[in-house]
Write a protein that holds these residues in place. Structure first.
Motif, PDB file in Angstrom:
ATOM      1  N   GLU A   1      43.512  37.069  42.640  1.00 27.11           N
ATOM      2  CA  GLU A   1      43.920  36.594  41.316  1.00 27.11           C
ATOM      3  C   GLU A   1      42.774  35.904  40.595  1.00 27.11           C
ATOM      4  N   ALA A   2      41.914  35.220  41.354  1.00 26.22           N
ATOM      5  CA  ALA A   2      40.755  34.569  40.741  1.00 26.22           C
ATOM      6  C   ALA A   2      39.794  35.604  40.174  1.00 26.22           C
ATOM      7  N   LEU A   3      39.660  36.739  40.859  1.00 31.08           N
ATOM      8  CA  LEU A   3      38.815  37.823  40.343  1.00 31.08           C
ATOM      9  C   LEU A   3      39.349  38.341  39.009  1.00 31.08           C
ATOM     10  N   LYS A   4      40.654  38.540  38.959  1.00 29.78           N
ATOM     11  CA  LYS A   4      41.260  39.053  37.720  1.00 29.78           C
ATOM     12  C   LYS A   4      41.058  38.077  36.564  1.00 29.78           C
ATOM     13  N   GLU A   5      41.391  36.798  36.813  1.00 30.32           N
ATOM     14  CA  GLU A   5      41.309  35.811  35.745  1.00 30.32           C
ATOM     15  C   GLU A   5      39.870  35.585  35.298  1.00 30.32           C
ATOM     16  N   ARG A   6      38.929  35.567  36.241  1.00 32.11           N
ATOM     17  CA  ARG A   6      37.524  35.406  35.861  1.00 32.11           C
ATOM     18  C   ARG A   6      37.041  36.628  35.092  1.00 32.11           C
ATOM     19  N   GLY A   7      37.483  37.816  35.507  1.00 26.74           N
ATOM     20  CA  GLY A   7      37.108  39.036  34.795  1.00 26.74           C
ATOM     21  C   GLY A   7      37.572  39.021  33.352  1.00 26.74           C
ATOM     22  N   ILE A   8      38.792  38.534  33.117  1.00 23.88           N
ATOM     23  CA  ILE A   8      39.319  38.451  31.749  1.00 23.88           C
ATOM     24  C   ILE A   8      38.497  37.472  30.914  1.00 23.88           C
ATOM     25  N   LEU A   9      38.135  36.340  31.514  1.00 24.03           N
ATOM     26  CA  LEU A   9      37.309  35.362  30.799  1.00 24.03           C
ATOM     27  C   LEU A   9      35.925  35.919  30.510  1.00 24.03           C
ATOM     28  N   TYR A  10      35.360  36.661  31.458  1.00 25.90           N
ATOM     29  CA  TYR A  10      34.061  37.301  31.214  1.00 25.90           C
ATOM     30  C   TYR A  10      34.157  38.254  30.011  1.00 25.90           C
ATOM     31  N   TYR A  11      35.275  38.965  29.898  1.00 26.27           N
ATOM     32  CA  TYR A  11      35.461  39.873  28.761  1.00 26.27           C
ATOM     33  C   TYR A  11      35.358  39.098  27.448  1.00 26.27           C
ATOM     34  N   TYR A  12      36.047  37.953  27.370  1.00 21.14           N
ATOM     35  CA  TYR A  12      36.015  37.159  26.140  1.00 21.14           C
ATOM     36  C   TYR A  12      34.652  36.521  25.904  1.00 21.14           C
ATOM     37  N   GLN A  13      33.869  36.336  26.948  1.00 17.36           N
ATOM     38  CA  GLN A  13      32.515  35.813  26.790  1.00 17.36           C
ATOM     39  C   GLN A  13      31.516  36.900  26.437  1.00 17.36           C
ATOM     40  N   GLY A  14      31.962  38.151  26.407  1.00 18.00           N
ATOM     41  CA  GLY A  14      31.070  39.255  26.090  1.00 18.00           C
ATOM     42  C   GLY A  14      30.246  39.739  27.265  1.00 18.00           C
ATOM     43  N   LYS A  15      30.566  39.271  28.470  1.00 12.86           N
ATOM     44  CA  LYS A  15      29.851  39.704  29.679  1.00 12.86           C
ATOM     45  C   LYS A  15      30.578  40.921  30.256  1.00 12.86           C
ATOM     46  N   LEU A  16      30.326  42.055  29.655  1.00 13.57           N
ATOM     47  CA  LEU A  16      31.122  43.242  29.942  1.00 13.57           C
ATOM     48  C   LEU A  16      30.938  43.759  31.362  1.00 13.57           C
ATOM     49  N   GLN A  17      29.701  43.760  31.865  1.00 10.81           N
ATOM     50  CA  GLN A  17      29.475  44.272  33.215  1.00 10.81           C
ATOM     51  C   GLN A  17      30.143  43.375  34.249  1.00 10.81           C
ATOM     52  N   GLU A  18      30.004  42.055  34.073  1.00  9.80           N
ATOM     53  CA  GLU A  18      30.643  41.117  34.996  1.00  9.80           C
ATOM     54  C   GLU A  18      32.163  41.259  34.947  1.00  9.80           C
TER      55      GLU A  18
END
Length: 244
Positions: free
Chosen positions: A59-76
């Motif tokens: 779940e931490a992977l999913k939530e961090r991935g979503i936050l990375y999306y909003y930060q513009g860190k697409l690869q992460e």
């Protein structure tokens, strides 16, 4: 001697078990703390700490991935969401946000594949349907895009999704030369999209995207006027030249 060896071994096993349990508990605590934090970069840091303690905390992977999306860190974002899904996470948000990463990259085929998986989990989710309508329209599959847009409008439960669907349908109408219907759909989209506000009345002049940008500029400029009390210079009166 055997008794001493057994006691030492048992002690090490117990200590190791307690240490692992403590680490797992700490990872869970960090995860819960991250979920409650309102600051995005702090949430990312907390999720990263939790994953450093327990790499299996999907779940931490999913939530961090979503936050990375909003930060513009697409690869992460893509890497985290893919790792989450590969761990067996059958979650609409996981598929949706990985699709949105692909949309940002204009990778329409992969975006559509993930949106189809999300729709399979919930065929009546407006945000997924509206994003799929956008992707289908980009792929030139106008009839399918129009169908998804109509489904979103029939559900009538998410203003942002409805605005997205109306924009897709308006663009389809415009491509067909149906200017009146296109203008009406774009006007409705502008009035429904919560990012447009009062600029919805400009739907016959601006596209929703243009109005959104103007609305964002207003949100930036207005607080500056309020905080720094920026004032326009008072008009000065010019007396007419004296008659001779």
């Amino acid at each position: 001697m055997r008794l001493v060896t057994w006691i030492i071994t048992a002690t090490l096993v117990v200590c190791g078990s307690l240490s692992s349990a403590h680490a797992l508990q700490s990872a869970t605590d960090l995860f819960e703390k991250a979920r409650k934090d309102a600051i995005m970069y702090r949430r990312v840091a907390l999720y990263s700490e939790a994953l450093a303690l327990d790499a299996g905390l999907a779940e931490a992977l999913k939530e961090r991935g979503i936050l990375y999306y909003y930060q513009g860190k697409l690869q992460e974002a893509y890497d985290d969401l893919t790792a989450y899904l590969e761990k067996g996470g059958e979650d609409i948000r996981g598929f949706l946000y990985r699709a949105l990463v692909s949309v940002k990259r204009e990778d329409w085929a992969n975006a559509l594949a993930d949106l189809n998986r999300a729709c399979a989990l919930d065929p009546k989710r407006s945000d997924v349907l509206s994003h799929r309508a956008v992707v289908l329209s980009k792929l030139g599959r106008s009839a399918e895009a129009e169908k998804d847009a109509a489904a979103v409008l029939a559900l009538h439960d998410d203003p942002a999704a409805m605005a997205r669907a109306l924009t897709v349908r308006g663009n389809i109408y415009a491509d067909r030369g149906n200017v009146f219907s296109a203008r009406e759909d774009l006007r409705r989209a502008a009035s429904l999209d919560p990012t447009l506000g009062v600029f919805g009345t400009w739907g016959d002049i601006l596209s929703p995207e243009q109005a959104s940008r103007i609305g964002l500029l207003g949100l930036i400029v207005l607080p500056a006027f309020l905080i720094f009390r920026i004032r326009l210079p008072k008009p000065t009166r010019k007396d007419p030249p004296a008659s001779r």
